[in-house]
Scaffold this motif. Sequence first.
Motif, PDB file in Angstrom:
ATOM      1  N   ASP A 121      11.456   3.801  -8.905  1.00  0.00           N
ATOM      2  CA  ASP A 121      10.758   4.930  -9.976  1.00  0.00           C
ATOM      3  C   ASP A 121      11.664   6.282  -9.862  1.00  0.00           C
ATOM      4  O   ASP A 121      11.001   7.298  -9.904  1.00  0.00           O
ATOM      5  CB  ASP A 121       9.362   5.189  -9.237  1.00  0.00           C
ATOM      6  CG  ASP A 121       8.428   5.389 -10.245  1.00  0.00           C
ATOM      7  OD1 ASP A 121       8.970   5.484 -11.457  1.00  0.00           O
ATOM      8  OD2 ASP A 121       7.488   5.479 -10.123  1.00  0.00           O
TER       9      ASP A 121
ATOM     10  N   HIS B 147      13.325   5.611 -14.339  1.00  0.00           N
ATOM     11  CA  HIS B 147      13.331   6.497 -15.611  1.00  0.00           C
ATOM     12  C   HIS B 147      14.834   7.257 -15.620  1.00  0.00           C
ATOM     13  O   HIS B 147      14.888   8.381 -15.301  1.00  0.00           O
ATOM     14  CB  HIS B 147      12.031   7.242 -15.644  1.00  0.00           C
ATOM     15  CG  HIS B 147      10.973   6.434 -15.218  1.00  0.00           C
ATOM     16  ND1 HIS B 147      10.306   6.124 -16.121  1.00  0.00           N
ATOM     17  CD2 HIS B 147      10.199   6.448 -14.123  1.00  0.00           C
ATOM     18  CE1 HIS B 147       8.991   5.653 -16.099  1.00  0.00           C
ATOM     19  NE2 HIS B 147       9.077   5.694 -14.657  1.00  0.00           N
TER      20      HIS B 147
ATOM     21  N   HIS C 216      12.590  -0.762 -11.829  1.00  0.00           N
ATOM     22  CA  HIS C 216      11.618   0.326 -12.499  1.00  0.00           C
ATOM     23  C   HIS C 216      12.326   1.515 -12.149  1.00  0.00           C
ATOM     24  O   HIS C 216      12.084   2.113 -10.962  1.00  0.00           O
ATOM     25  CB  HIS C 216      10.300   0.313 -11.672  1.00  0.00           C
ATOM     26  CG  HIS C 216       9.270   1.193 -12.237  1.00  0.00           C
ATOM     27  ND1 HIS C 216       8.003   0.909 -12.781  1.00  0.00           N
ATOM     28  CD2 HIS C 216       9.034   2.537 -12.664  1.00  0.00           C
ATOM     29  CE1 HIS C 216       7.254   1.844 -13.063  1.00  0.00           C
ATOM     30  NE2 HIS C 216       8.168   2.799 -13.220  1.00  0.00           N
TER      31      HIS C 216
ATOM     32  N   ALA D 226      11.725   2.199 -17.260  1.00  0.00           N
ATOM     33  CA  ALA D 226      10.084   1.865 -17.552  1.00  0.00           C
ATOM     34  C   ALA D 226       9.426   2.666 -18.483  1.00  0.00           C
ATOM     35  O   ALA D 226       8.031   2.298 -18.647  1.00  0.00           O
ATOM     36  CB  ALA D 226       9.409   2.234 -15.932  1.00  0.00           C
TER      37      ALA D 226
ATOM     38  N   HIS E  96       3.678  -0.792  -9.813  1.00  0.00           N
ATOM     39  CA  HIS E  96       3.313  -0.183  -8.785  1.00  0.00           C
ATOM     40  C   HIS E  96       2.202  -1.108  -8.161  1.00  0.00           C
ATOM     41  O   HIS E  96       2.706  -1.639  -7.052  1.00  0.00           O
ATOM     42  CB  HIS E  96       2.701   1.304  -9.000  1.00  0.00           C
ATOM     43  CG  HIS E  96       3.477   1.985  -9.851  1.00  0.00           C
ATOM     44  ND1 HIS E  96       4.843   2.462  -9.338  1.00  0.00           N
ATOM     45  CD2 HIS E  96       3.627   2.491 -11.152  1.00  0.00           C
ATOM     46  CE1 HIS E  96       5.324   3.016 -10.460  1.00  0.00           C
ATOM     47  NE2 HIS E  96       4.380   3.231 -11.658  1.00  0.00           N
TER      48      HIS E  96
HETATM   49 ZN   LIG Z   1       7.472   4.808 -13.010  1.00  0.00          ZN
END
Ligand SMILES: [Zn+2]
Length: 568
Positions: A448, A71, A69, A235, A383
Amino acid sequence: MTRHADTLLTNARIHTVDDSTPRASVLAIANGTILAVGGDTVHEQYCGEHTEVRDMAGAFVMPGFVDVHNHHSLAGKADLFELTFPETASVELILEAVAEHAATLAPDAWVVGGSWGSTLVGELCRVSARTALDEAAGGRPVVLSDDSKHNRWVSSRTLKLAGIDTSTPDPESGEIVRDPTTGEPTGVLLEAAGVLAEHAVQANGGGITAQQQRDASAAAITTLHRYGVTAFQDAGVSVDIMRSLAELDGSGELAAWVVTSMLVNDPIFGFTPIGDELFGYGEKFRSTHHRPDFVKVFLDGVPPTRTAAFLEPYLPDDAHGACFHGAPTIPANELTTTLRSAAAAGLAAKVHCTGDASVRAVLDAVAVLRDEGYTETMFQVAHGQFVQQEDRPRFAELGVTADISPFLWTPGVIPAAIADVLPADRAAEMQPNRTLVDSGALVAGGTDWPVSPSPNIWEGIQGLVTRADPTGQHPGTLWEEQALTLAEAIAVFNRNGAVAMGLGEDTGSLTAGKSADFVVLDRDPFETPTNELIDTAVRETWFEGRNVFRCANPVRGSDDSALPSGNV
Ligand SMILES: [Zn+2]
């Protein structure tokens, strides 16, 4: 006749993350693929006349990391083209950074950047804060994201360009935060309201070019290599991000396995198109290393802004009263329909859930689809830090992956912001990883990044093992009995992630037949105190048998010249 290796690593301390041969000393590679992993017999069997033999002098070798995950494109874009300040910055410091940055820009240029700490939200929800931002930016349009990337703080000029004024209604799943007396927008845009600002950026010359988009992806992957990442799942992607990845792969520059997640709904990015039209582009931009195999659903927001959907109420506040517990962005039947049509099109799904009601909704929808015969489709709860006790065994039962975000859930800014809105006993029970692993669930780790400022995987691993802040800034531990062992935490960030992304046959462990994706470390993490794991440095990163990153300082005791030339 046995095929000989192109490269043989010998005398290495190899942690394979393959239970059939957990430890080894020799790794044989040919044509980008692992031929064999083992000991002296592998050396004898695969060493030929043209084999490059490299004595690793005891260096620690393990599979390349898999980040389930991130970006990456947003991170690359922020690094190359945006204003950045730490999430711990005060409002005063942020204003200083804006002023300094704005002074270098043309009078009409956009100031885009981040990330402000979610704990500042109260301070920013004031017209006076917006006026101060206007002044710092010299009247320029400003869009600053928070540390969750779900919320924005914008200047008056941006409100104007986005067409937001006192009479503008809140968009679905979003809030234009207003002055309680005058109703005037404060400049804080929560969740989907921020999309209005992102569209204003695109429509008014604040976006980036196709070349800049490729540069952003490439820069992010270069950064990921420094941290040993050789596979990741983005993601939430746009057409432009998928096109960039396909183009980079076409010119031989995509040195990572990339699985992308196409947006079903878009409460935060402001990408167009999304949904069916976007999915239509997936196949067009599929390439060897780019696999648009997932859809992404945002089923709720984040707890600090009370946009996460819980089964029980938040702490009472003036705006929401005592019974408010939030609601998913999509009703249950619509979620099932969405996941069903994705599954029918051969697409897996990653569903963002930060409240326990959203997690339950996904598990319920998957239960329906499994009964209907969608037994192979992959589903990830992204998450999912709050899971009701009775839902915990359902991950394993239904074959749903927990895409966990340990970077965000050790004592720190985000858990502090969560503790402001939830009763203490609930805020303390985040991330039931031990329970999930023990129940047989597939638990895969995501950084993340750039929500987490660094993609240093060891930060996540240390957090999983110690449940304390790996950076040492915030005291205490968070639900320590849910800690994982080091070996489990490592698997969370390679083998498990690969399986969760549909790359289980390709990468994630050092196993014959898989891609030769591995890292050489500066130490043996199993002989490192757990509170120092974060300092573990990647000396070399290899992708498909090619050296894609090498630290300036050579591995202790190794002969630097033994590296194949032209591969660095
Ligand atoms: Zn995310």
